[in-house]
Motif scaffolding. Structure first.
Motif, short mmCIF file in Angstrom:
data_model
loop_
_atom_site.label_atom_id
_atom_site.label_comp_id
_atom_site.label_asym_id
_atom_site.label_seq_id
_atom_site.Cartn_x
_atom_site.Cartn_y
_atom_site.Cartn_z
N PHE A 61 -5.70 2.16 2.55
CA PHE A 61 -4.51 2.45 2.47
C PHE A 61 -3.30 2.19 2.16
O PHE A 61 -2.44 2.63 1.89
CB PHE A 61 -4.72 3.74 3.38
CG PHE A 61 -4.01 4.90 2.54
CD1 PHE A 61 -4.18 5.94 1.58
CD2 PHE A 61 -2.87 5.57 3.68
CE1 PHE A 61 -3.52 7.30 1.66
CE2 PHE A 61 -1.95 6.81 3.45
CZ PHE A 61 -2.44 7.16 2.84
N VAL A 62 -3.71 0.64 3.96
CA VAL A 62 -2.15 0.30 3.77
C VAL A 62 -3.20 -1.35 4.07
O VAL A 62 -3.80 -0.75 5.46
CB VAL A 62 -0.81 1.26 4.50
CG1 VAL A 62 -0.07 0.21 5.68
CG2 VAL A 62 -0.69 3.01 4.78
N PRO A 117 -5.79 4.32 -3.21
CA PRO A 117 -6.15 3.27 -2.30
C PRO A 117 -6.78 1.98 -2.96
O PRO A 117 -7.14 2.08 -4.10
CB PRO A 117 -7.23 3.52 -1.18
CG PRO A 117 -6.90 4.94 -1.01
CD PRO A 117 -6.58 5.40 -2.02
N LYS A 134 -10.91 -2.55 1.17
CA LYS A 134 -10.59 -0.80 0.68
C LYS A 134 -9.59 -0.43 1.07
O LYS A 134 -10.36 0.47 2.28
CB LYS A 134 -11.27 0.03 -0.05
CG LYS A 134 -10.59 0.49 -1.12
CD LYS A 134 -11.46 1.68 -1.18
CE LYS A 134 -10.71 2.86 -2.67
NZ LYS A 134 -11.81 3.36 -3.88
N GLY A 172 0.63 -1.16 -0.11
CA GLY A 172 -0.14 -0.43 0.17
C GLY A 172 1.05 1.09 -0.06
O GLY A 172 1.85 1.33 -0.49
N ARG A 207 -4.38 -8.65 -3.62
CA ARG A 207 -4.77 -7.68 -4.63
C ARG A 207 -4.72 -7.38 -6.31
O ARG A 207 -3.64 -8.33 -7.07
CB ARG A 207 -3.48 -6.67 -4.20
CG ARG A 207 -2.02 -7.13 -4.64
CD ARG A 207 -1.00 -6.29 -4.27
NE ARG A 207 0.13 -7.05 -4.23
CZ ARG A 207 1.38 -6.35 -3.98
NH1 ARG A 207 1.36 -5.11 -3.74
NH2 ARG A 207 2.77 -6.24 -4.47
N ASN A 262 -9.22 3.66 3.74
CA ASN A 262 -8.96 4.75 2.92
C ASN A 262 -9.46 5.90 3.86
O ASN A 262 -10.83 5.67 4.49
CB ASN A 262 -9.89 4.03 2.13
CG ASN A 262 -10.45 5.31 0.65
OD1 ASN A 262 -8.71 6.40 0.47
ND2 ASN A 262 -10.51 5.65 0.21
N TYR A 285 -8.48 -4.96 -1.48
CA TYR A 285 -7.11 -6.35 -0.96
C TYR A 285 -8.75 -7.54 -0.56
O TYR A 285 -9.53 -7.17 0.19
CB TYR A 285 -6.55 -6.05 -0.23
CG TYR A 285 -5.68 -4.87 -0.36
CD1 TYR A 285 -4.23 -5.34 -0.47
CD2 TYR A 285 -5.46 -3.85 0.04
CE1 TYR A 285 -3.83 -4.24 -1.27
CE2 TYR A 285 -4.77 -3.19 -0.76
CZ TYR A 285 -3.29 -3.00 -1.08
OH TYR A 285 -2.70 -1.87 -0.86
N TYR A 311 -2.53 9.25 -4.41
CA TYR A 311 -2.67 8.52 -3.83
C TYR A 311 -3.42 7.24 -3.92
O TYR A 311 -4.31 7.91 -3.83
CB TYR A 311 -1.42 7.46 -2.86
CG TYR A 311 -1.70 6.04 -2.69
CD1 TYR A 311 -0.42 5.55 -3.20
CD2 TYR A 311 -2.44 5.52 -1.53
CE1 TYR A 311 -0.28 4.20 -3.51
CE2 TYR A 311 -2.53 3.95 -1.70
CZ TYR A 311 -1.30 2.90 -2.72
OH TYR A 311 -1.07 1.91 -2.78
#
Length: 292
Positions: A189-190, A172, A187, A139, A259, A223, A175, A170
């Protein structure tokens, strides 16, 4: 009393910090009644691991990583293979594992920990067969690690400036995460798989994590709108991330992540490119390390 042989492997560029004086400091402060010291300086990426392999038969009992999490990863993986003992003198940008293990950031105090030589065992993990000790994931943080690797200005300030710039654009990803047979679609961001609690610089992603519980913490940063960045930073720096509605933490032993595309990942802060399918598992109490 028989003296132990120690090899100090020094990464001269980790954390952007000068280490020319390290051998002299060690010579002054290492307990010579207990240890014989030797030194090697790395010259390229992967050299630390090569040095440990080269010296496998030279009767070193303890191998000390002088550097950051990436240097510890290179050395620790080989130390574990050889069933030797890892020592740490933190000299990286973040020093996540060292901070978690309460190893002092001050070099002389870290050497005193080596002198006391209290050895414990910690869990390790594999990320598509790559060993790691502190943190791995994908991510935004992996994206930044990949870009930062080519940045000549190392250190926390450079990392933060780059992160703020890249965050604006960026996107997102979604996964599919399977933890011990249970499936989650998020969903995010990391997605970080934490062995210890923090990335480094006392930024805690999983404050309740342990390196000796036989579990990994799947940390999903959801997110979120950019205006909430200060809130997330507050939770991380006060070790309260597990209480945030922006973070979900799922514990487990065997993890599989799918992913949409191949992309950057990071393993103990070092970037790699990996495919769409990621398998993560834990090896309980598999590395011997010197701690306070």
């Amino acid at each position: 009393m028989k003296r132990s042989n120690i090899l100090f492997i020094i990464n001269p560029i980790s954390g952007g910090k000068d280490k020319l004086k390290i051998p002299a400091l060690i010579d002054l402060h290492l307990d010579r009644s207990r240890f014989n010291a030797n030194y090697r300086v790395t010259e390229y990426s992967g050299h630390a691991a090569a040095i440990v392999e080269e010296t496998a038969n030279l009767n070193f009992d303890i191998i000390v990583a002088v550097g950051g999490d990436g240097t510890i990863n290179e050395i620790g993986a080989k130390v574990m293979e050889q069933n030797k003992v890892l020592g740490i003198i933190p000299y990286g940008s973040g020093n996540g594992l060292a901070r978690f293990l309460k190893i002092p950031m001050n070099t002389l105090k870290a050497l005193e920990v080596i002198n006391q030589c209290h050895i414990t065992k910690i869990d390790t993990a594999t990320f598509n067969d790559k060993v790691y000790f502190n943190m791995a994931g994908m991510g935004f943080d992996a994206h930044i690690s990949a870009i930062f690797a080519g940045n000549k200005k190392r250190g926390l300030s450079g990392y933060l400036k780059l992160g703020l710039k890249e965050m604006l654009n960026y996107e997102p990803a979604t996964y599919t995460i399977v933890v011990d047979g249970k499936t989650f679609t998020r969903k995010a961001f990391v997605v970080s798989i934490a062995n210890s609690s923090q990335y480094g610089n006392n930024a805690h992603i999983s404050p309740l994590a342990s390196v000796s519980d036989g579990l990994l913490d799947v940390c999903i940063i959801k997110n979120f709108p950019l205006y909430r960045i200060p809130v997330l930073a507050f939770y991380m720096l006060t070790a309260k991330t597990h209480r945030s509605d922006m973070v979900e933490i799922i514990q487990g032993k065997d993890i599989h992540i799918s992913r949409p595309t191949a992309a950057a990942i990071h393993i103990d802060g070092e970037p790699f490119l990996m495919g769409k399918e990621i398998a993560v598992s834990i090896q309980p109490l598999s590395l011997k390390v010197i701690v306070p």
